[in-house]
Design an enzyme around this catalytic site. Sequence first.
Site, PDB file in Angstrom:
ATOM      1  N   ARG A  27     -95.980 -64.305 -78.213  1.00 51.86           N
ATOM      2  CA  ARG A  27     -95.032 -63.723 -77.253  1.00 51.86           C
ATOM      3  C   ARG A  27     -93.793 -64.595 -77.055  1.00 51.86           C
ATOM      4  O   ARG A  27     -92.856 -64.204 -76.351  1.00 51.86           O
ATOM      5  CB  ARG A  27     -95.713 -63.530 -75.897  1.00 51.86           C
ATOM      6  CG  ARG A  27     -96.910 -62.637 -75.933  1.00 51.86           C
ATOM      7  CD  ARG A  27     -97.575 -62.562 -74.584  1.00 51.86           C
ATOM      8  NE  ARG A  27     -96.749 -61.860 -73.631  1.00 51.86           N
ATOM      9  CZ  ARG A  27     -96.741 -60.554 -73.452  1.00 51.86           C
ATOM     10  NH1 ARG A  27     -97.543 -59.798 -74.155  1.00 51.86           N
ATOM     11  NH2 ARG A  27     -95.951 -60.001 -72.564  1.00 51.86           N
ATOM     12  N   GLU A 487     -87.929 -50.743 -94.022  1.00 47.20           N
ATOM     13  CA  GLU A 487     -89.017 -51.610 -93.542  1.00 47.20           C
ATOM     14  C   GLU A 487     -89.187 -52.827 -94.462  1.00 47.20           C
ATOM     15  O   GLU A 487     -89.421 -53.941 -93.996  1.00 47.20           O
ATOM     16  CB  GLU A 487     -90.307 -50.778 -93.441  1.00 47.20           C
ATOM     17  CG  GLU A 487     -91.554 -51.517 -93.008  1.00 47.20           C
ATOM     18  CD  GLU A 487     -91.457 -52.178 -91.626  1.00 47.20           C
ATOM     19  OE1 GLU A 487     -90.493 -51.927 -90.880  1.00 47.20           O
ATOM     20  OE2 GLU A 487     -92.348 -52.992 -91.332  1.00 47.20           O
ATOM     21  N   GLU A 494     -86.825 -60.841 -91.548  1.00 47.08           N
ATOM     22  CA  GLU A 494     -87.352 -61.455 -90.321  1.00 47.08           C
ATOM     23  C   GLU A 494     -88.244 -62.661 -90.587  1.00 47.08           C
ATOM     24  O   GLU A 494     -88.322 -63.548 -89.747  1.00 47.08           O
ATOM     25  CB  GLU A 494     -88.062 -60.432 -89.429  1.00 47.08           C
ATOM     26  CG  GLU A 494     -89.371 -59.930 -89.940  1.00 47.08           C
ATOM     27  CD  GLU A 494     -90.011 -58.909 -88.996  1.00 47.08           C
ATOM     28  OE1 GLU A 494     -89.880 -59.051 -87.778  1.00 47.08           O
ATOM     29  OE2 GLU A 494     -90.661 -57.981 -89.508  1.00 47.08           O
TER      30      GLU A 494
HETATM   31  C1  F6R Z   1     -90.898 -56.121 -86.964  1.00 48.46           C
HETATM   32  C2  F6R Z   1     -91.404 -55.914 -85.631  1.00 48.46           C
HETATM   33  C3  F6R Z   1     -90.486 -55.315 -84.618  1.00 48.46           C
HETATM   34  C4  F6R Z   1     -91.253 -54.329 -83.738  1.00 48.46           C
HETATM   35  C5  F6R Z   1     -90.364 -53.850 -82.593  1.00 48.46           C
HETATM   36  C6  F6R Z   1     -91.047 -52.807 -81.740  1.00 48.46           C
HETATM   37  O1  F6R Z   1     -91.869 -56.650 -87.808  1.00 48.46           O
HETATM   38  O2  F6R Z   1     -92.519 -56.214 -85.337  1.00 48.46           O
HETATM   39  O3  F6R Z   1     -89.386 -54.720 -85.195  1.00 48.46           O
HETATM   40  O4  F6R Z   1     -91.668 -53.253 -84.519  1.00 48.46           O
HETATM   41  O5  F6R Z   1     -90.018 -54.936 -81.784  1.00 48.46           O
HETATM   42  O6  F6R Z   1     -92.219 -53.292 -81.197  1.00 48.46           O
HETATM   43  P1  F6R Z   1     -93.325 -52.334 -80.636  1.00 48.46           P
HETATM   44  O7  F6R Z   1     -93.878 -51.575 -81.766  1.00 48.46           O
HETATM   45  O8  F6R Z   1     -94.326 -53.246 -79.999  1.00 48.46           O
HETATM   46  O9  F6R Z   1     -92.653 -51.443 -79.644  1.00 48.46           O
END
Ligand code: F6R
Length: 614
Positions: A27, A487, A494
Amino acid sequence: MCGIVGYIGPKAVDSVLIVGLEKLEYRGYDSAGIAYFDRNEISIIKEKGRIADLEEQIKKYPVEGHIGIGHTRWATHGEPSKVNAHPHMNRDKTIAVVQNGIIENYLELKTELKSLGYMFISETDTEVLPHMIDRYVKEGFDLEKAFVKTLHRLDGKYAIAMIGEKNPDRVYFAKDGAPLILAEGENLSGKKELLLASDVPAFVPLAKSAYYLNDGEWGYFDSTIHLFDRPGAQINAFMEPVAIKLEDISLGEYEHFMRKEIYEQPEMLERILAERIVNNETIEFSELKFPREYLSKVARFIIQACGTSLNSGMIGKLYLEQVAKKMADADYSSEFRYRNPVAGGDTLVIGISQSGETADTLAGLREAKSKFLKVLSFVNNINSTIARESDGVIHLMAGPEIGVASTKAYTAQLTHMLLFAYHVADISWLLTSEEKRDLIKELKTIPDKMRKILQYETKIKEIAERLKNRNSVLFLGRTWNHATALEGALKLKEISYIHAEGYAAGEFKHGPIALVSAEVPVVVVAPKGEMRTKLISNLQEVKARNGEVFAIVTEGDDELASLADAVLEVPESSEILSPLLTILPLQLLSYHTAILRGCDVDKPRNLAKSVTVE
Ligand code: F6R
């Protein structure tokens, strides 16, 4: 963004807090700290950097105590530094606070406190909290009242934990907008222990049951939980069993969570199909409480999500259009929430979110609800805020995803969007039994096809070697695999920090092709299907400009193999299911490229897994 923990129990507080913080490190990992009672006085240890750095500090100062709070930070206000690390304290060092979220009116509160003589040492919004609580205590309120009075002064979205010397047997907490969970465990000697955390993994395997706080709830625990609603009425914390097991959140034989989670996909898909497909012919979502008559009459779907979840949503849009013959859009949550969308009452707004806590996706759903539209969420965390605020929920069933780069959640989202589109088509009488049977039959072959792709890892590593020193990589795909290209590019940038962009291949000639050179390779996603020949043209345009091409192709596609500089193969599938396969080599490609560049794949710089601020 940011993780908080709290503990009261017979164990050494530092070890429980550190283990919890390690589990929450996904986090945020800019700095970390703990505060604990040592013979009724508060001690604090904090450090810039990772939890491991904090642990090194703790080793130098033996900790004694059984009550404390901790924090791992993703910087919002103020740079990552020791002084900005939580916990924050009042000047007398009698109150310590950790916060996850954002205090929007902190500047106003800070000015007020400064006018009363309070001095601030950090740049954080959180530091106003211990000073404001201190101020109310000095005005004569007991610690509990001072805590509540402070909460009533806050604008923002937060989860807070506090300890204060006036009540050395308590951990105070409050939630409004950011997740917070209370948990109860029992140690071997039968003594009760109480915990709080931003997410369940922080207290696995200690806790047996948990309570997910609602917005506005606050309270404290000592030997038991005391819980109150916003107006201050006492309420019960109805505990639910903790379903996550230690092995779900441990690395096991793997070196990184990202690779573990990539490898979990075949089994995850089998689990999803076993749950969703009944008697080999019906697709069911037992948790979805929408009446069939309602769902079949929805005329338009608006999918809104962020990042990887939006990429799966773009394919979800195609599924809804092509399979269920419904109008469908896919949009960034961060745009949808502010563009005052126009939609009729027969529109269903879908939010897709692994964490279920993403601030923009949640705000998008709230925006839809404010327009009296119904909202459906596809979430991996079934106890999340997004799940709880939606009219209908579909559980993604990916299991805990710890690696910051989303992998298995993406294929779980694709699978569920596909099944959902088939379900909508089915209840709208658009499918023959044969069509359903064919889909189910083919879907059941996908896990083994995924396993086969994973066996090509050595080949994927060879291509990663060729990418590792590049500054920029382009990804092209069309229709079903346009979002695969997006993707693939997102994964690469990233975690390896190589600039990467994905494009709809048809757009390539309208600008991006100018980027092609011997230094900028292009990854073309071209499995067998209607778009393959179009992609061959794109590939040739790249070759004609000295560009290097790596292609994702269907096994045995010798023609494409002869045109590209290297290929990664995926087993044959129908085009509509191909995104479930084509993404796997790209996930592994980004993983290996990042490893070869010495990057921390599970904790890429500047990122946090759960983006709970705007
Ligand atoms: C990329 C990644 C982010 C999440 C985005 C949405 O690998 O993990 O782009 O997909 O921050 O997060 P959620 O799905 O938790 O709403």
